[in-house]
Design an enzyme around this catalytic site. Sequence first.
Site, short mmCIF file in Angstrom:
data_model
loop_
_atom_site.label_atom_id
_atom_site.label_comp_id
_atom_site.label_asym_id
_atom_site.label_seq_id
_atom_site.Cartn_x
_atom_site.Cartn_y
_atom_site.Cartn_z
N ARG A 1 13.35 -53.36 43.02
CA ARG A 1 13.85 -52.89 41.71
C ARG A 1 13.45 -51.44 41.48
O ARG A 1 14.23 -50.66 40.94
CB ARG A 1 13.31 -53.79 40.59
CG ARG A 1 14.01 -55.15 40.59
CD ARG A 1 13.20 -56.19 39.84
NE ARG A 1 13.10 -55.93 38.42
CZ ARG A 1 12.16 -56.47 37.64
NH1 ARG A 1 11.22 -57.24 38.16
NH2 ARG A 1 12.14 -56.20 36.35
N LYS B 1 10.60 -50.84 27.69
CA LYS B 1 11.82 -50.62 26.89
C LYS B 1 12.03 -51.74 25.87
O LYS B 1 12.36 -51.48 24.72
CB LYS B 1 13.06 -50.53 27.81
CG LYS B 1 12.97 -49.41 28.85
CD LYS B 1 14.24 -49.30 29.69
CE LYS B 1 14.49 -50.46 30.62
NZ LYS B 1 13.58 -50.54 31.79
P1 ADP Z 1 13.77 -54.41 33.73
O1 ADP Z 1 14.19 -53.11 33.09
O2 ADP Z 1 12.39 -54.80 33.44
O3 ADP Z 1 14.08 -54.45 35.21
P2 ADP Z 1 16.10 -55.79 32.60
O4 ADP Z 1 16.03 -57.01 31.82
O5 ADP Z 1 16.59 -54.55 31.95
O6 ADP Z 1 14.62 -55.60 33.16
O7 ADP Z 1 17.01 -56.03 33.91
C1 ADP Z 1 16.84 -57.14 34.76
C2 ADP Z 1 17.93 -57.13 35.84
O8 ADP Z 1 19.22 -57.29 35.21
C3 ADP Z 1 18.06 -55.86 36.67
O9 ADP Z 1 17.15 -55.83 37.76
C4 ADP Z 1 19.52 -55.95 37.12
O10 ADP Z 1 19.68 -56.86 38.17
C5 ADP Z 1 20.21 -56.56 35.91
N1 ADP Z 1 20.74 -55.51 34.98
C6 ADP Z 1 20.31 -55.28 33.71
N2 ADP Z 1 21.00 -54.25 33.15
C7 ADP Z 1 21.86 -53.82 34.10
C8 ADP Z 1 22.82 -52.77 34.16
N3 ADP Z 1 23.03 -51.94 33.12
N4 ADP Z 1 23.54 -52.60 35.31
C9 ADP Z 1 23.35 -53.42 36.36
N5 ADP Z 1 22.45 -54.41 36.37
C10 ADP Z 1 21.70 -54.62 35.28
#
Ligand code: ADP
Length: 190
Positions: A146, A14
């Site tokens: 995750r 993404k």
């Molecule tokens: P990835 O999609 O590779 O897991 P992200 O950077 O999008 O990486 O997310 C990393 C972490 O941040 C998630 O595992 C979660 O803990 C938190 N997080 C990110 N976006 C959200 C969201 N919209 N709601 C809840 N937690 C979130």
Amino acid sequence: MLNIVLFGPPGAGKGTQSERLIEKYDLVHLSTGDIFRANIKGETELGQLAKSYMDKGQLVPDSLTIDLLKSEVIKHNEPKGFIFDGFPRTNNQASALDQLLDSMGTSIKMMLSLDVGEDELKKRLLKRAEVSGRADDANPSIIENRIAVYKRETAPVKSYYADQNKFFGIDGMGSVDDITKRLFDSIDAN
Ligand code: ADP
């Protein structure tokens, strides 16, 4: 406005694809993960709280995430559109986003959802750990968590957009350029 939800499991690409999309369509990129990490780096109270969930591979609570997202959206004055990356991750977040955009007289145009097989996801995350320094990428049991959280809490958000005829599945396997082309084609055709 061209508002897009870029969706997919952890490691689907993404962030990488968002960079391409914002350049081509002149959009604002909002990644809740990036915003949380910036807060952790800046040692804010929000960052400290978010870190306690992120380190375990859990979702940050909706109330916190939704407030944060809203405060970021309203910072931008008349953008051409937003790419929402990593948000919404729950149906609650999706309906809060709809309400927010509605109050601004706009809406989500489409959800583009990257499909990537589970073995490939794990490979990509472990590879990213070598350069990202992200603790949640380096540990196989946190990665498993995750992916499990994604399946249980986040994947259902697809139906939220499918019910509005806004869901578009994209093959997320292959080269970065090939996937970018599929995304561009889907946006341009709809
Ligand atoms: P990835 O999609 O590779 O897991 P992200 O950077 O999008 O990486 O997310 C990393 C972490 O941040 C998630 O595992 C979660 O803990 C938190 N997080 C990110 N976006 C959200 C969201 N919209 N709601 C809840 N937690 C979130």
